[in-house]
Write a protein that holds these residues in place. Structure first.
Motif, PDB file in Angstrom:
ATOM      1  N   ALA A 214       0.846  -1.212   0.000  1.00 56.17           N
ATOM      2  CA  ALA A 214       0.000   0.000   0.000  1.00 56.17           C
ATOM      3  C   ALA A 214       0.872   1.248   0.000  1.00 56.17           C
ATOM      4  N   ALA A 215       1.856   1.252  -0.889  1.00 63.64           N
ATOM      5  CA  ALA A 215       2.826   2.353  -0.925  1.00 63.64           C
ATOM      6  C   ALA A 215       2.145   3.702  -1.139  1.00 63.64           C
ATOM      7  N   LYS A 216       1.184   3.711  -2.025  1.00 61.47           N
ATOM      8  CA  LYS A 216       0.502   4.968  -2.366  1.00 61.47           C
ATOM      9  C   LYS A 216      -0.224   5.518  -1.157  1.00 61.47           C
ATOM     10  N   GLN A 217      -0.887   4.607  -0.436  1.00 64.12           N
ATOM     11  CA  GLN A 217      -1.631   5.054   0.736  1.00 64.12           C
ATOM     12  C   GLN A 217      -0.683   5.632   1.782  1.00 64.12           C
ATOM     13  N   LYS A 218       0.446   4.958   1.926  1.00 65.05           N
ATOM     14  CA  LYS A 218       1.455   5.451   2.879  1.00 65.05           C
ATOM     15  C   LYS A 218       1.891   6.873   2.493  1.00 65.05           C
ATOM     16  N   ALA A 229      -3.656  20.504   7.080  1.00 68.02           N
ATOM     17  CA  ALA A 229      -4.847  21.294   6.752  1.00 68.02           C
ATOM     18  C   ALA A 229      -5.720  20.555   5.734  1.00 68.02           C
ATOM     19  N   PRO A 230      -7.019  20.847   5.726  1.00 63.36           N
ATOM     20  CA  PRO A 230      -7.887  20.257   4.697  1.00 63.36           C
ATOM     21  C   PRO A 230      -7.387  20.639   3.297  1.00 63.36           C
ATOM     22  N   ILE A 231      -7.539  19.737   2.378  1.00 66.66           N
ATOM     23  CA  ILE A 231      -7.053  20.002   1.023  1.00 66.66           C
ATOM     24  C   ILE A 231      -8.077  19.500   0.020  1.00 66.66           C
ATOM     25  N   LYS A 232      -8.183  20.210  -1.105  1.00 62.00           N
ATOM     26  CA  LYS A 232      -9.111  19.771  -2.144  1.00 62.00           C
ATOM     27  C   LYS A 232      -8.664  18.407  -2.653  1.00 62.00           C
ATOM     28  N   LEU A 233      -9.630  17.535  -2.854  1.00 63.43           N
ATOM     29  CA  LEU A 233      -9.312  16.192  -3.321  1.00 63.43           C
ATOM     30  C   LEU A 233      -8.518  16.243  -4.624  1.00 63.43           C
ATOM     31  N   THR A 234      -8.986  17.046  -5.565  1.00 65.31           N
ATOM     32  CA  THR A 234      -8.316  17.105  -6.865  1.00 65.31           C
ATOM     33  C   THR A 234      -6.865  17.557  -6.710  1.00 65.31           C
ATOM     34  N   GLU A 235      -6.691  18.508  -5.802  1.00 65.85           N
ATOM     35  CA  GLU A 235      -5.349  19.034  -5.580  1.00 65.85           C
ATOM     36  C   GLU A 235      -4.427  17.942  -5.035  1.00 65.85           C
ATOM     37  N   LEU A 236      -4.958  17.198  -4.093  1.00 63.46           N
ATOM     38  CA  LEU A 236      -4.186  16.116  -3.480  1.00 63.46           C
ATOM     39  C   LEU A 236      -3.803  15.070  -4.526  1.00 63.46           C
ATOM     40  N   HIS A 238      -3.581  15.486  -7.707  1.00 61.31           N
ATOM     41  CA  HIS A 238      -2.633  16.063  -8.648  1.00 61.31           C
ATOM     42  C   HIS A 238      -1.225  16.104  -8.046  1.00 61.31           C
ATOM     43  N   GLU A 239      -1.170  16.524  -6.800  1.00 62.34           N
ATOM     44  CA  GLU A 239       0.089  16.679  -6.088  1.00 62.34           C
ATOM     45  C   GLU A 239       0.875  15.361  -6.025  1.00 62.34           C
ATOM     46  N   LEU A 240       0.156  14.285  -5.736  1.00 58.90           N
ATOM     47  CA  LEU A 240       0.832  13.013  -5.510  1.00 58.90           C
ATOM     48  C   LEU A 240       0.733  12.060  -6.696  1.00 58.90           C
ATOM     49  N   GLY A 241       0.007  12.475  -7.710  1.00 59.05           N
ATOM     50  CA  GLY A 241      -0.128  11.639  -8.897  1.00 59.05           C
ATOM     51  C   GLY A 241      -0.782  10.292  -8.593  1.00 59.05           C
ATOM     52  N   ILE A 242      -1.840  10.325  -7.821  1.00 60.79           N
ATOM     53  CA  ILE A 242      -2.508   9.085  -7.441  1.00 60.79           C
ATOM     54  C   ILE A 242      -3.959   9.111  -7.887  1.00 60.79           C
ATOM     55  N   SER A 243      -4.678   8.035  -7.691  1.00 62.39           N
ATOM     56  CA  SER A 243      -6.089   8.004  -8.081  1.00 62.39           C
ATOM     57  C   SER A 243      -6.986   8.130  -6.847  1.00 62.39           C
ATOM     58  N   GLY A 245      -9.251   6.330  -5.797  1.00 51.71           N
ATOM     59  CA  GLY A 245      -9.481   5.085  -5.065  1.00 51.71           C
ATOM     60  C   GLY A 245      -8.593   4.971  -3.837  1.00 51.71           C
ATOM     61  N   THR A 246      -7.361   5.401  -3.991  1.00 50.71           N
ATOM     62  CA  THR A 246      -6.401   5.343  -2.887  1.00 50.71           C
ATOM     63  C   THR A 246      -6.906   6.124  -1.674  1.00 50.71           C
ATOM     64  N   VAL A 247      -7.339   7.349  -1.979  1.00 56.85           N
ATOM     65  CA  VAL A 247      -7.811   8.215  -0.902  1.00 56.85           C
ATOM     66  C   VAL A 247      -9.081   7.641  -0.293  1.00 56.85           C
ATOM     67  N   LYS A 248      -9.921   7.108  -1.188  1.00 55.15           N
ATOM     68  CA  LYS A 248     -11.187   6.541  -0.750  1.00 55.15           C
ATOM     69  C   LYS A 248     -10.955   5.423   0.277  1.00 55.15           C
ATOM     70  N   SER A 249      -9.980   4.557  -0.006  1.00 56.08           N
ATOM     71  CA  SER A 249      -9.779   3.438   0.903  1.00 56.08           C
ATOM     72  C   SER A 249      -9.249   3.912   2.262  1.00 56.08           C
ATOM     73  N   LEU A 250      -8.511   5.005   2.258  1.00 58.03           N
ATOM     74  CA  LEU A 250      -8.077   5.580   3.530  1.00 58.03           C
ATOM     75  C   LEU A 250      -9.280   6.137   4.299  1.00 58.03           C
TER      76      LEU A 250
END
Length: 858
Positions: A214-218, A229-236, A238-243, A245-250
């Motif tokens: 789960a490297a991406k989640q880490k 701080a809270p961050i826009k999902l799209t921004e996050l 974009h910043e990390l180049g992830i999808s 789904g990763t954030v969703k599972s967290l």
DNA sequence: CGCGCTCATGCA
DNA sequence: GCATGAGCGCGG
């Protein structure tokens, strides 16, 4: 408790308040200015609460309860509700129309009809009794509706082939029922936002416990630990180049939450504005500022007419006056004509007041405009700069209202409610004990007249009250009484600034007689002198502004053999040639046909495009000065969002030698390297059949001349005309406002035009001329009758005559004009006259429109 | 404005 | 005899 509600049904019969019961649960929500959903006849409509009362003499069997409150906070303030009443009575429109004009389009009701299934719609076992009697199709409908919970009526009709009867039957049987919904056209924009869990330790721990795959989640957890701080999902993402789904599972693991958060669409978000500080004022500016700021500080309702020559630094005076107003904890509204609401202008206000400014103009999308409006509602800003309708900004503590370029005709709305923002501003300011500043280099005759006028109160006192004694205390009487304060006219106070900042002179203006040019063999659209001047500027690498004001009257198309002129088949107007689409178009209804190559009347090929439009000038400039860089600005080149700004920035950066355009280049622009201004055809406006033609010409020429020599380099202006001896052109060339206004005032008085007499234009339109003429004729008769009855001697009824544009969209048009004197409103008379034609309007689809204080007599 | 109620007209 | 349609008046 009961509420008086104006319903969203713009009709004569419903143009009054209806009483509704306010259920206990809603009492803390419902206030004057609330938008509510109410049952109205068999349906549900939107309405505005204009009053709350506890009168119990209402028939309880008739009064229905309010069914819903639309907003958390009422979108209108009580003073706006009162103002809407005044507007509807002054400009003769339905009260609902005035109320609607005050809120952004996004909040205009959208009605949706939904169908739901009754709880017992499937019967006992689903196949017996009532249900068994139905057609298979109907059973399917019920199942479908039941599955979906609720279906929009239209989509149900569409899905099952449009048989409304079947659905109606089901409703009659009680198997389906209808739910009406009122929705806004636009909602607050929401953005998915990631909120990390509060506990940083928990995040760290979770990170170490996640499996290695789960490297991406880490990675996400590490990022959030660093940026809690809270961050826009799209921004996050974009910043990390992830999808996602990763954030969703967290989120599923409870390490973060994803929520929808309301955001403002900020049209200026991507731009930063350099903070500006107040500039030192010139003595004249100082004096004017002193007068305004003292009045603001005293919280007195005063109206100042600020006559300041172009370049005299009016904007700086506005800015500092606004600061005074803000310092008192009050709010300011600035109106500018749409056309001059340029980025330059916005920049100056944003630069001085930063986030305290909301901007309202027509180029914003529905959503953006709604959000700017919400900033006002939520008190996040205290300054609004905007076009006409910004006068309705829902502020509650207005201290100052500024109307820049107050003479501009665009302050008059041409659709109902046909209000004039200048007059509404004065009325609104009187509600708030606020100061109004009307600024212009060429004040309108109306406003100049205002500096002479005696207040209505003084006049009434002198003449011993209203004719006919005290009005009875009726509902209308009460409304009229409420209006008295708003109709009160304080005399305007004239403030003058004669000098340009830093003492720069106004540029010399040369009048060029184009008849003389023609006589000596120059058939070009450029006079010799202007040609030379442009050439010189190209040499010196200075810039030129050229004005060609066609106001839609661009080229018409004529056959040189037989004289045939291409006309719109639906309107009495010539078709205009458009180069880009190679088509000829009607300016009024949009009708278009292909460019003519042979005459439809005689077959000749000698078709010629008469009159000069900006496109042709551009072409001509290219021929005369090879390599010249021209920016053309007109409706055709500035429709695209941001294009206006783009062209002006290019010109400012000296990426072009010439800025060529219609009147939009005349207003408020300020470029240091412009040393030459040319008005190619100064008398286009002069020849229009309108009593304001001279005034408009003077204003336009003065404004455009003001574009030259505003900085170190001296400027020069050329005005080409076929009427060089006309007083409007001569006065403009001498920068002599006084002589123009004196002459024009004399003429207006002589011919009994505004501002000495006031006008009301009544336009009737219908497909058939005979009925139209008969009705218009009896309208005039009726008006005369009523005028006589009411004993008003200073009222004159003119017409009926065919309107200057006698037919639009296959409807013929006739008009009657009422000319009258004084402040006393004769709206009651007009209202009664129009009311007596209600049945004709209905039966024969006649349209009757009333324009109080018309700006355009078409 | 949009709805349903009324009344007129048309065909069984 | 009832079904279909345009006109009218109402809405709290």
């Amino acid at each position: 408790m009961y509420a008086k509600v104006i319903v969203d049904v713009p009709a004569k019969q419903t143009n009054r308040a209806f009483d509704y019961f306010v259920p206990e649960a809603m009492r803390s929500w419902v206030a004057i200015g609330s938008r509510v959903g109410v049952p109205f006849g068999p349906r549900k409509v939107q309405g505005f609460v204009i009053d709350l009362h506890t009168r119990s003499d209402l028939d309880p069997s008739k009064v229905k309860p309010i069914s819903e409150v639309m907003d958390l906070y009422p979108p209108l303030t009580p003073d706006l509700v009162q103002l809407a009443g005044w507007i509807s009575r002054t400009y003769l429109c339905h009260e609902i129309t005035a109320l609607q004009a005050m809120i952004p389009g996004a909040l205009k009701a959208k009605y949706e009809r939904h169908v739901k299934a009754a709880d017992d719609s499937l019967g006992g076992n689903g196949e017996s009794g009532q249900f068994a009697m139905l057609l298979p199709e109907q059973r399917e409908m019920i199942r479908y509706v039941r599955d979906k919970g609720s279906v929009q009526l239209e989509s149900l009709l569409e899905k099952f082939g449009s048989d409304a009867a079947l659905i109606k039957q089901l409703m009659a049987e009680g198997l389906l029922y209808e739910v009406q919904m009122i929705k806004d056209r636009m909602a607050a924009k929401k953005v998915l936002t990631v909120f990390p869990a509060d506990n940083a330790e928990l995040l760290k721990e979770a990170e170490s416990q996640l499996p290695a795959r789960a490297a991406k989640q880490k990675e996400v957890l590490r990022y959030l630990a660093d940026h809690p701080a809270p961050i826009k999902l799209t921004e996050l993402l974009h910043e990390l180049g992830i999808s996602a789904g990763t954030v969703k599972s967290l989120a599923d693991k409870g390490l973060l939450t994803i929520k929808e958060v309301e955001v403002f669409r900020d049209p200026y978000a991507k731009r930063s504005f350099a903070k500006t500080r107040p500039l030192p004022l010139m003595p004249e500016q100082q004096q004017v500022y002193g007068r305004i700021s003292r009045a603001v500080a005293a919280r007195e309702h005063r109206v100042f007419l600020l006559h300041g020559v172009t370049g005299s630094g009016k904007t700086e005076v506005y800015l500092q006056s606004i600061q005074t107003c803000l310092d008192q904890g009050r709010e300011a509204i600035v109106l500018v004509p749409e056309i001059s609401l340029t980025p330059q202008m916005v920049e100056r206000f944003k630069g001085r007041f930063g986030d305290q400014v909301a901007v309202l103009h027509s180029r914003l999308s529905h959503g953006e405009r709604y959000d700017e409006w919400r900033k006002i509602m939520l008190r996040q800003v205290s300054v609004v700069i905007g076009a006409r309708s910004a006068i309705f900004a829902p502020f509650t503590k207005i201290g100052l209202i500024i109307i820049d370029e107050e003479h501009e005709s665009s302050y008059k709305q041409e659709e109902s409610p046909k209000y004039h923002a200048r007059d509404v501003a004065v009325a609104r300011a009187s509600q708030h004990d606020a100061v109004v500043v009307l600024g212009s280099a060429t004040p309108s005759l109306e406003s100049m007249h205002g500096t002479l006028a005696v207040s209505a109160a003084a006049r009434r006192a002198a003449t011993g009250g209203m004719p006919g004694g005290a009005p009875a205390i009726t509902e209308a009487g009460a409304a009229a009484a409420a209006d008295t304060a708003l109709n009160e006219r304080v005399p305007f106070e004239l403030l003058t600034m004669h000098n340009r900042v830093e003492g720069r002179p106004l540029p010399p203006v040369h009048i060029i007689d184009m008849r003389e040019e023609l006589r000596t063999g120059n058939r070009s659209m450029f006079s010799r002198a202007l040609y030379k001047a442009i050439e010189e500027r190209l040499h010196k690498k200075e810039q030129t502004v050229l004005l060609l004001n066609r106001r839609g009257y661009s080229t018409f198309v004529m056959c040189r053999t037989c004289g045939y002129v291409a006309q719109c088949p639906h309107c009495d107007i010539s078709l205009t040639f458009h180069q880009s689409s190679r088509a000829i178009r009607c300016h009024y209804c949009g009708y278009a046909e292909r460019e003519l190559t042979v005459c439809p009347s005689c077959g000749s090929e000698h078709i010629r495009h008469f009159g000069t439009g900006t496109q042709r000038v551009e072409e001509e400039l290219g021929k005369l000065f090879p390599g010249i860089r021209v920016i053309r600005m007109d409706v055709d080149t500035t429709t695209e969002k941001g294009s206006h700004e783009k062209w002006l920035t290019m010109f400012r950066n000296r990426q072009a030698d010439v800025l060529l355009g219609t009147q939009m280049v005349a207003k408020g622009l300020d470029f240091p390297h412009v040393t030459l201004v040319g008005a190619l055809a100064a008398d286009t406006v002069l020849n229009l059949p309108d009593f304001r033609a001279a005034e408009r010409t003077f204003q336009l020429l003065t404004q455009v001349a003001g574009r030259a020599g505003r900085h170190e380099l001296p400027g020069e202006v050329f005005v080409q005309t076929y009427a060089p001896e006309h007083y409007s052109i001569i006065s403009a060339s001498r920068h002599d406002y006084r002589s123009f206004i004196d002459k024009e005032m004399t003429l207006r008085k002589l011919h009994q035009y505004p501002p000495f007499h006031r006008l009301i234009l009544i336009t009737l339109s219908h497909e058939q001329i005979p009925l139209l003429m008969r009705t218009a004729e009896s309208m005039a008769v009726r008006l005369k009758e009523l005028a006589k009855e009411s004993g008003l001697s200073q009222v004159e009824i003119l017409g009926p005559v065919a309107s200057p544009i006698a037919r639009i969209k296959d409807r013929y048009r006739f008009q009657c004009m009422i000319k009258y004197r004084g402040e006393a409103s004769i709206s009651g008379l007009v209202k009664r006259a129009v009311a007596s034609f209600e049945d004709v309007e209905r039966q024969h689809k006649m349209t009757i429109s009333v324009d109080v204080d018309p700006q355009v007599l078409m």
